[in-house]
Each structure stands twice: as structure tokens, then as C-alpha cells.
Design a protein around this motif. Structure first.
Motif, PDB file in Angstrom:
ATOM      1  N   PRO A  31       1.434  -1.332   0.405  1.00 20.20           N
ATOM      2  CA  PRO A  31       0.017  -0.367  -0.084  1.00 20.20           C
ATOM      3  C   PRO A  31       1.029   1.243   0.015  1.00 20.20           C
ATOM      4  CG  PRO A  31      -0.530  -1.559   2.062  1.00 20.20           C
ATOM      5  CD  PRO A  31       0.870  -2.034   1.180  1.00 20.20           C
ATOM      6  N   PRO A  34       1.637   7.643   3.234  1.00 14.60           N
ATOM      7  CA  PRO A  34       0.926   8.269   3.947  1.00 14.60           C
ATOM      8  C   PRO A  34       1.327   9.320   2.966  1.00 14.60           C
ATOM      9  CG  PRO A  34       1.537   7.400   6.324  1.00 14.60           C
ATOM     10  CD  PRO A  34       1.700   6.477   5.036  1.00 14.60           C
ATOM     11  N   SER A 138     -10.773  14.101   4.529  1.00 10.91           N
ATOM     12  CA  SER A 138      -9.889  13.603   4.476  1.00 10.91           C
ATOM     13  C   SER A 138      -9.144  13.824   3.175  1.00 10.91           C
ATOM     14  CB  SER A 138      -9.718  11.928   4.050  1.00 10.91           C
ATOM     15  OG  SER A 138     -11.323  12.049   2.970  1.00 10.91           O
TER      16      SER A 138
ATOM     17  N   HIS B 559      -4.751   6.198   6.886  1.00 13.14           N
ATOM     18  CA  HIS B 559      -3.466   7.003   8.064  1.00 13.14           C
ATOM     19  C   HIS B 559      -3.983   7.748   9.205  1.00 13.14           C
ATOM     20  CE1 HIS B 559      -4.073   9.283   4.396  1.00 13.14           C
ATOM     21  NE2 HIS B 559      -3.611  10.241   4.990  1.00 13.14           N
ATOM     22  N   TRP B 560      -5.137   7.369   9.687  1.00  8.76           N
ATOM     23  CA  TRP B 560      -6.051   8.005  10.665  1.00  8.76           C
ATOM     24  C   TRP B 560      -6.314   7.761  11.643  1.00  8.76           C
ATOM     25  CZ3 TRP B 560      -7.050  13.055   9.284  1.00  8.76           C
ATOM     26  CH2 TRP B 560      -7.055  13.909   7.715  1.00  8.76           C
ATOM     27  N   ASP B 564     -10.133  11.614   9.059  1.00  7.09           N
ATOM     28  CA  ASP B 564     -10.302  12.554   8.803  1.00  7.09           C
ATOM     29  C   ASP B 564     -10.325  13.588  10.087  1.00  7.09           C
ATOM     30  OD1 ASP B 564     -11.297  11.860   6.554  1.00  7.09           O
ATOM     31  OD2 ASP B 564     -13.462  12.278   6.083  1.00  7.09           O
ATOM     32  N   ARG B 567      -5.107  12.440  12.747  1.00  6.94           N
ATOM     33  CA  ARG B 567      -4.090  11.901  11.477  1.00  6.94           C
ATOM     34  C   ARG B 567      -3.085  11.598  12.536  1.00  6.94           C
ATOM     35  NH1 ARG B 567      -1.347  13.664   6.073  1.00  6.94           N
ATOM     36  NH2 ARG B 567      -0.221  12.036   6.266  1.00  6.94           N
ATOM     37  N   ALA B 573       2.497   4.744   9.991  1.00  8.40           N
ATOM     38  CA  ALA B 573       0.917   4.713  10.153  1.00  8.40           C
ATOM     39  C   ALA B 573       0.363   4.395   9.307  1.00  8.40           C
ATOM     40  CB  ALA B 573       0.937   6.343   9.993  1.00  8.40           C
ATOM     41  N   PHE B 574       2.090   3.516   8.471  1.00 13.14           N
ATOM     42  CA  PHE B 574       1.580   3.093   6.522  1.00 13.14           C
ATOM     43  C   PHE B 574       0.683   1.994   6.766  1.00 13.14           C
ATOM     44  CE2 PHE B 574       5.087   1.391   8.830  1.00 13.14           C
ATOM     45  CZ  PHE B 574       5.212  -0.360   8.903  1.00 13.14           C
ATOM     46  N   THR B 575       0.105   1.444   5.740  1.00 11.49           N
ATOM     47  CA  THR B 575      -0.781   0.640   5.863  1.00 11.49           C
ATOM     48  C   THR B 575      -0.191  -0.965   5.759  1.00 11.49           C
ATOM     49  OG1 THR B 575      -2.975   1.579   5.267  1.00 11.49           O
ATOM     50  CG2 THR B 575      -2.452  -1.269   4.914  1.00 11.49           C
TER      51      THR B 575
END
Ligand code: HEM
Lengths: 272, 618
Positions: A31, A34, A138, B559-560, B564, B567, B573-575
Motif C-alpha cells: 500500500p 501516507p 480526508s 493513516h488516520w 478525517d 491523523r 502510520a502506513f498500512t
């Protein structure tokens, strides 16, 4: 005790199979990381670069491609040139836009102002758009980013670009690892450019200098402009004879402004 | 409380428990009375705290927005990966909690059945179920505490922000936890004491209270996590309006509540089933064998009953996520997580196949089963076929490079929604055939005596065939002749068909087998050992599946921390990729397994005695 061991072995093997399948049975998709905040000097950007920024935002931070793709989840945007006028002429249209640019902006910041027939949220009879407001939540585009995406949408649909690059320096969020890039003035003198990017650490251009890379003193006689552009932006595409790949820095494209690139190319092609 | 549990656990699990239990109960009651006093004080203290908070709020008049963090706001502790710690600990806590909350639900039902039928076996089984869960209870608490610590340690700002919004619910959570402990111990240790007539009713009421408290606990915890997915009661900057109910009752709260509640029951059943299977394998005599076979059968039955509605609860959850945010819905079903649903399909296929396999093996308990065994191979073929349909990734992007060519790895565009009708069809067919297995099992020991048996059977066949035909028709029609992007809703008529078939055929069968004769006594214990392994597989697959789905539930927040609003700025924070997630889940599952074994071993140890000759002076 033997039963106990068998049962444990059985369960461990089962877990191992599940894990193995997840690791090797399906492709591993990495993925995207961010988005990271970075300052970009809008003042020294070409419109092409600005459009390219818009495209990156469209695919990345804006997540537009999640819906605006070939799967029919949302209207195709390359046909917006004709569609926008149709929307504005639609008797259902109650928004405030009067031309394509305004329509595009309105579509992004208040998607429900007009909902394209058949695309509304389920059960709202096309009064509410499933598209998120791109200026908040977002996505949270800044003004500069929003305009960049509009520029991209216009360019992409073959329209004339009517927006202007904002001149104030706003932070722009991009998917880019480069964090320390402070905005700088664009160079206009070829000497400054060559010096700043340190070409002579490896190349001889006018006077005797580095020899890690090929001599460039007569490069314009051997190579044309397209080749040189490629050599600078994607150095490993073709390798000069007698030299190793991966030596020439491949991140020049991310550091050099378009205006500087053109000056550099003018210069190199003239070296005969 | 934990210490009491250990001491009491050691005494109560022995053969001479009869003498000790009343004593333990008396001590416990005294403690509970004392605790009640303390409880009263706690409530008062709590009220004072609440008032203080109220005053503070009144003074400031406003709540703060969600903080904007940088990587420096996440403490690094001894180089440990904070996310990994929180992830694994939360998962372990969830597994134990799900189990501990689920067991009382069906124990309550079984106890009630026992009271109605006056069949003591049910009461004994209910008691044994709760005994299995009580040993896991203190571990649940320890892991909960560990989770709290690791959250505060690694994610202090997130925890602070959430606790400003959920301060009240967190307080109630703590109080409810004490109440849960008190009621649980009373319910368990008072089991033999509160027997007969009025006392039994008191005991059953305790069971009801236990479930009420436990379920409320779960609902509160669910509110925290769903708030992070679909925040409510706050403005876009994250400033809390002060309306706790709005924050609790956020958009995804109920969909998750439902899915979890049902999944937990199935999960609890499967774990108890594994326990019974192990006891069966190590049984020393025929009587024990028969007992644990019966227990395993009932546990499997519970798991299947809860398994059947789960796919629907799952799709409902997915549909609600989609309705909340189309972006989130597409990330869930169409982004990089699309492949996860292929893994999920494999796991669920495993669940269905092992549950069915166990039922088929169990038919050997009856001498009358021969009449039905010839059909089983067809059920097996249909189940495997449906499983393959569910599992086939028609419109998935195949490789990384293909994905890139479609527009970059960030939220790419896959279209499994397009094949949802095919998958729905397969799921419904699987459910109907699992039900058929169960129907055969029920019939295997019965001989109908009604004159219209044949007609009845023809009706059953007609019901099943028309149901299946309708499901196939709906699936094909919606899958290939309609043109909506979002087809999950099209499954509703299929679900209704499935339910009609199940309910209709149950009713019909109960009439056909009215006043039926038994073929002979059921031979409990007459089941091959390999059937027990189906129960183990069921438990392992469930455990692993839960872990996997926990990953996707947090994963779609991307990354939340709070979607919204707040953060995640940490380095983590990455998946992560599916493979990485699967490895974490597997390691956590192994840890869980080790802990469960430890818990059972402790229970075993407490009942073994060493008598050292000549050690103690006479
Ligand atoms: C037979 C079918 C299914 C089974 C056995 C199943 C089982 C489970 C289990 C055991 C959990 C963990 C519950 C917990 O944490 O307490 C779970 C969670 C979840 N499931 Fe399913 N599920 C099924 C169908 C589905 C479907 C069809 C979907 C969506 C398309 C789905 C989406 C989810 C999600 C998003 C979660 C995470 C929610 C949470 O953390 O509680 N499930 N499922």
C-alpha cells in the motif's frame, strides 16, 4: 501426552497454512505510504509542472481515481469538455457556475450542488452526491492544490487551461519523501545551474574537471535534445559506452525546475 | 479479584469441591458485600470526579480540537515497535474477551433448557462450559490492563484525546467490569448452592444479569473503536460537542455490534468445542468419552447456529461502511484489501467444511443414519463447488505491476463488487446445504409415523429445489443482466429465500416427525477420532479469521487515528501488506494458543496431588 503433541502440531500446521497462503498464495501489494507535507515553490513552476502536480494529486492524495475510473462508479472526466456545458444547461441545474472552470470547482468543493443523473447516493434520488468535498475532510486540498487539479482536469480533457498558478507560497501536500526541500529561487544563468547540480564533479564540460562520467564538451554534436533530456531525467535508460549505470544521479528530475532544465538542454545541445 | 480467582479456582476444581464450595461462596459473598460498600464509595467518588470534570468543562466552556501530531509525539520505548505491541495485545485481549462474553450467553440458554426439560445433563454441561470460561477470565483482565498501558505508553495523545470524549463511558466501563466480576463469580461458585425451585430461578436471574452486564461492556468498547472509524458528536476539527450519546451512537456502532455479538457466540462455541474434543481424545473410559462427545456436539451446534447468520451480518456491515463513506467502502472491498476477502473466503470455507464434516461423522452415533449417508457426497460436492465460486477472484487485479498500470498502488481500482451476486449465491447455497446436513443429522435417528410422510418429504424436496432455483435465478439475473454498480443490496431477496427454506423446512420436519419413533438409543461416543480434529480446525480457523478481520477493520482507517479528524503521524502510520498482517495474526494466534493451553493446564494441575511419604511430621 502423544495426543497432546499431535493436537498442538495439528493446530500449528493449520495456522502455518493460513499464514503461508496469505504470504505466497496471493500477490503482496504494497500500500502507498501516507502523504507527507512538503513545501513547493509555486512561483517557479511551469504550467506543465503544475498540471503534473494536479495529476499526482488526482491519483494520490485526492483519491479521485478510486471512483473516477473505468469501472463506472463515477462519470468519466475526460469527457468533461462537452459534459460541463450539458450540466449547466440541465433544467435540474441550480448551482452558481456559469462556465466550465466554475463548474469544475463547484463539483469539487460542493459535490451535491448538482448530481449527475444516476450517480447520487442510494435512496436520495440524485440529490446527494457520494463524492466527498475535496476541500475538507480526508482530502483537504489547499487552494493551490485544488487549482492544480482543475488545471489537470482541463488539460486532460483537451480544454484550454484557464486557471492561473497562484503566486502566494502555500504548503502543498504531496506523496514525496523529499522533506528538506526549502523553496529556492530558480536559476537563470547556466553557470549557476551547472554549479548548483554539481555536474562537474563527474563531467568535463568546458574546462578539465571530474572524469567519473563521459566528457560533455562536444555532446551536442553526438546527441539530440530528446536523448539528452532522457539522459538527464532517466539516466539509466541508455548508458554511455564504457561507463557503469547507476552512477549518474537519477533524482535530478525531482530537483530541477522546468525552466532550468530547458536552459541546461539549450546549453548542452549547443556544445558542438 | 484475580488472586481470589486463582485461590478459589484451585480449590473449586477438585474432587472435594462439594465441601469447599459453600465455604468459598460464603467468603466470596462477604467479599462482595464489602466490595459493595467500596462500590458505593467508588460510585460517590466517581460522581465527584464527574462533577469536577463538569465544572472544568463549564469553566473552559469548550473542548479542545484533536491535536495535530508529528512523529516526535510518539514515544519510542526501548526501540520497541509500538504499533506491533498494541496490535498483538489488543488482539489477545479481544480473543479472550470475546470468549468470556460469549460463553455466558449460551450457558444461560442451556441452563434454561435444563430447567424446562428437567434434564440434569444440560445443567451439568452449562456448568462445565462456564468453568472453561472462568479460567480465561483473569487473563482477559490482565490483557485488558496491558492494552491500556501500551496505549498510554505508545499513543499518549490519541489516548488523551479519546478519553476527553469518552471519559464517562470509560468510567462506566471500569465500574461495569467490577460488576461483571462479582456476578460472574457468584454465578459460577454459586452454581451448586443455588439449586432447586426458587434458588434455581435466582441463579438463572444471575445469568441474565451477567449477560446484560457483559453485553453492555462490549457495546461500550465498540463505541470507542467505531468512533475512530465514523466519528460523531464532534465538529470537523474534532472539538467535542459534549453529547456522549452522539459519540457512542455513531454511524457504524450498531453494524459492528451486531456482527461482533453473533461472531462472538460462534467463536465461543468453537473454543468450547475444541476443549471438548481434547477431553474426548484423552478420555479414560467410555462414560467420559460419551460425555465429551455430547459436549462437543452441542458446542458445534452452537457454533453452526451462529455461523449461519454471520455472512448476512457481514454484508450488512460492509454495506453500512459503504453508506457511511463511499471512499472507505471502496478501500474495504475494492482496494488493496480486496485480496483479503479471498483469504477470508478460504477461512470461511474451512469453517463451513469442518462444521459439516463433524456433523457427517456424528451421524455414526445412530444406527438409522445409513438411510442418509448416501446423500452426503452430494452435499460435499455442492459445498466445495460453492466454496470455489466464492473464492474465485474474477475481476481482481492480479499482480503488482498490473495494479500499477491501472493507476498506482494508492487505492487502486478493482471490481469485486461486480461479482458480489455470484459470491452471494454461493454463500446462500452453502448455508442451505449446511442446514441440509443438519436436517439429515436430526432425522438420522428417527422414524416418522405419520401417514403422510411421503407427501411431506415431497414437499421438503420441492421447498429446497424451488428455494435453490430462486437463489440461482436471482444471482444470475442480478449478476449478469442488471447494471448497478453497487450490487450488495441485490442479495436481500436471496437471504429471504434462504431464511424461508430454513424456517419452512424446520416447521415441516417437526410435523413429519411428530410422535416419531427412535431407531434406537444414540451411541454417544461412537464417533471417529478424526472428527475431533474438525473441531480443532473450527476453533483455529475462527481465531485466525477474527485476527484477520481486526486488521482490516483498523486498516481501512488508513493513516488516520480518527478518520478525517486526527491523523496518525507516527512512523507506523502506513498500512502493512497482507502477508505481514497475516504473520502478526499468526504469531498472536500462537501466543493465544499457548495461553489457552496454560490456562487448561493450571486447571489440571490444581486437581493433581503429590503425597510425599515421611515429609510432614506425623
Ligand atoms: C460466514 C461469514 C463470516 C464469518 C464467519 C465472519 C467472522 C468474523 C469474526 C469472527 C470477526 C471478529 C469479530 C470480533 O472481533 O469480535 C469478524 C469481524 C469482521 N467481519 Fe466478518 N465474518 C463473516 C462474514 C463477513 C463478511 C461477508 C464481511 C464483509 C464483507 C465481514 C466483515 C467483517 C469486518 C469488517 C469485521 C471487523 C469488525 C470487528 O472488528 O468487529 N464479515 N468477522
Amino acid at each position: 501426552m502423544r495426543k497432546f503433541v499431535t493436537v498442538i502440531a495439528f493446530m500449528v500446521v493449520a495456522i502455518g497454512l493460513f499464514a503461508g497462503y496469505s504470504n505466497f498464495g496471493i500477490p503482496q501489494i504494497e500500500p502507498a505510504p501516507p502523504p507527507i507535507e512538503e513545501k513547493i515553490d509555486l512561483g517557479s513552476m511551469t504550467m506543465d509542472q503544475y498540471v503534473a502536480l494536479g495529476e499526482r494529486l488526482f491519483n494520490g492524495k485526492g483519491t479521485c481515481k478510486l471512483c473516477h475510473n473505468s469501472l463506472g462508479r463515477a462519470p468519466a472526466l475526460d469527457a468533461i469538455s462537452t459534459n460541463a456545458q450539458e450540466r449547466l444547461d440541465d433544467p435540474r441545474y441550480e448551482g452558481e457556475a456559469t462556465n466550465t472552470e466554475e463548474y469544475l470547482i463547484e463539483s469539487l468543493v460542493s459535490p451535491s450542488a448538482f448530481v449527475v443523473a444516476g450517480f447520487g447516493k442510494k435512496g436520495t434520488n440524485d440529490t446527494e452526491s457520494p463524492m466527498p468535498d475535496a476541500s475538507s475532510g480526508s482530502i483537504s486540498f489547499s487552494q493551490a492544490e485544488l487549482t492544480a487539479v482543475i488545471a489537470y482536469l482541463q488539460d486532460n480533457a483537451g480544454l484550454e487551461i484557464t486557471v492561473e498558478i497562484p503566486s502566494d507560497l502555500e504548503p502543498v501536500i504531496e506523496d514525496d519523501e523529499d522533506e528538506d526541500a526549502e523553496p529556492r529561487e530558480a536559476f537563470t544563468e547556466i553557470r549557476d545551474i551547472v554549479e548548483n547540480f554539481d555536474c562537474e564533479a563527474c563531467h568535463t564540460i568546458t574546462e578539465e574537471a571530474g572524469d567519473a562520467g563521459p566528457k560533455l564538451s562536444t555532446i551536442g554534436a553526438k546527441r539530440d535534445r530528446d536523448y539528452l533530456r532522457r539522459a538527464l531525467l532517466n539516466p539509466n535508460a541508455d548508458i554511455a559506452e564504457g561507463f557503469e549505470e547507476d552512477l549518474m544521479p537519477d533524482d535530478l528530475g525531482q530537483q530541477i525546475y522546468a525552466s532550468e532544465l530547458e536552459i541546461l538542454l539549450d546549453y548542452l545541445t549547443a556544445l558542438k | 479479584m484475580i488472586i481470589i480467582d486463582k485461590i478459589a479456582g484451585i480449590y473449586s476444581l477438585k474432587s472435594n469441591r462439594n465441601k469447599l464450595v459453600p465455604w468459598v461462596v460464603i467468603v466470596l459473598l462477604a467479599l462482595v458485600l464489602l466490595a459493595n460498600d467500596a462500590h458505593q464509595n467508588t460510585i460517590e467518588a466517581a460522581q465527584q470526579v464527574a462533577e469536577a470534570i463538569e465544572d472544568q468543562a463549564a469553566a473552559a466552556r469548550t473542548h479542545v480540537p484533536a491535536p495535530k501530531l508529528t512523529a516526535a509525539d510518539y514515544p519510542t520505548v526501548a526501540g520497541v515497535n509500538g504499533r506491533l505491541v498494541v496490535w498483538v495485545v489488543a488482539q489477545l485481549h479481544l480473543w479472550f474477551a470475546a470468549f468470556v462474553l460469549a460463553v455466558p450467553i449460551f450457558v444461560f440458554i442451556i441452563e434454561a433448557i435444563g430447567m424446562r426439560t428437567r434434564d440434569k445433563r444440560y445443567d451439568d454441561m452449562a456448568y462445565e462450559f462456564i468453568k472453561v470460561s472462568i479460567t480465561a477470565y483473569s487473563l482477559t483482565a490482565i490483557l485488558g490492563g496491558l492494552l491500556l498501558f501500551s496505549l498510554i505508553l505508545f499513543y499518549p495523545h490519541l489516548f488523551t484525546y479519546l478519553s476527553t470524549i469518552f471519559s464517562e463511558t470509560m468510567l462506566y466501563y471500569a465500574l461495569l467490569f467490577f460488576a461483571e466480576s462479582a456476578v460472574l463469580y457468584l454465578y459460577y461458585y454459586g452454581w451448586n448452592w443455588l439449586q432447586g425451585g426458587f434458588r434455581k430461578w435466582v441463579h438463572l436471574t444471575l445469568g441474565l444479569m451477567l449477560n446484560a452486564v457483559g453485553t453492555t461492556l462490549m457495546l461500550l468498547a465498540n463505541a470507542w473503536l467505531t468512533f475512530m472509524m465514523s466519528p460523531a458528536g464532534v465538529d470537523p476539527a474534532g472539538v467535542f460537542s459534549g453529547d456522549s450519546w452522539a459519540a457512542i451512537h455513531n454511524f457504524l456502532w450498531n453494524p459492528i455490534n451486531i456482527h461482533r455479538f453473533v461472531a462472538n457466540i460462534a467463536y465461543g462455541g468453537s473454543i468450547v468445542g475444541a476443549y471438548a474434543a481434547f477431553k474426548f481424545l484423552t478420555a479414560r473410559n467410555q462414560q467420559e468419552k460419551a460425555h465429551y462427545d455430547w459436549m462437543g456436539y452441542n458446542a458445534n451446534f452452537i457454533a453452526i447456529c451462529a455461523l449461519l447468520p454471520l455472512p448476512f451480518a457481514g454484508y450488512y456491515l460492509a454495506a453500512e461502511i459503504y453508506a457511511y463513506s463511499q471512499q472507505m467502502g471502496i478501500t474495504l472491498m475494492g482496494g488493496i484489501f480486496a485480496w483479503l476477502f479471498i483469504i477470508q473466503a478460504v477461512l470461511i470455507g474451512t469453517l463451513f467444511l469442518s462444521a459439516n464434516y463433524y456433523l457427517w461423522c456424528g451421524m455414526g452415533r445412530s444406527d438409522g443414519a445409513k438411510r442418509y449417508t448416501k446423500y452426503i457426497k452430494y452435499i460435499a460436492i455442492v459445498l466445495v463447488g460453492s466454496f470455489l465460486v466464492w473464492f474465485t477472484p474474477h475481476t481482481l487485479v492480479l499482480t503488482n505491476s498490473e495494479l500499477k498500470s491501472l493507476g498506482g498502488p494508492h487505492h487502486s481500482i478493482l471490481g469485486p463488487l461486480g461479482i458480489m451476486p455470484a459470491k452471494n449465491t454461493a454463500v446462500n447455497i452453502m448455508i442451505i446445504f449446511t442446514f441440509l446436513s443438519f436436517l439429515f443429522y436430526r432425522r438420522s435417528n428417527k422414524i416418522a409415523t405419520v401417514s403422510w410422510e411421503k407427501t411431506g418429504n415431497i414437499c421438503q424436496v420441492a421447498l429446497f429445489s424451488s428455494g435453490i432455483a430462486n437463489i440461482l435465478f436471482l444471482g444470475i439475473y442480478h449478476g449478469y443482466f442488471t447494471n448497478t454498480v453497487y450490487k450488495v443490496a441485490a442479495s436481500i431477496p436471496q437471504v429471504v429465500t434462504t431464511l424461508v427454506v430454513i424456517v419452512g423446512s424446520l416447521v415441516l420436519d417437526s410435523f413429519i416427525y411428530r410422535k416419531s419413533r427412535d431407531v434406537g438409543p444414540l451411541h454417544w461416543g461412537r464417533i471417529p477420532e478424526r472428527a475431533q480434529y474438525a473441531l480443532f480446525l473450527l476453533a483455529v480457523a475462527f481465531t485466525w479469521l477474527m485476527g484477520l478481520m481486526g486488521y482490516i477493520r483498523s486498516g481501512i482507517r488508513q493513516h488516520w487515528h480518527v478518520v478525517d479528524i486526527m491523523r496518525d503521524a507516527s512512523a507506523q502510520a502506513f498500512t502493512p501488506t497482507l502477508g505481514y498482517a497475516a504473520n502478526v495474526v499468526s504469531v498472536a494466534a500462537l501466543l493465544f494458543l499457548a495461553m489457552v493451553i496454560f490456562v487448561f493446564w493450571i486447571a489440571q494441575v490444581s486437581s493433581s496431588k503429590t503425597l510425599p511419604a515421611g515429609y510432614w511430621k506425623e
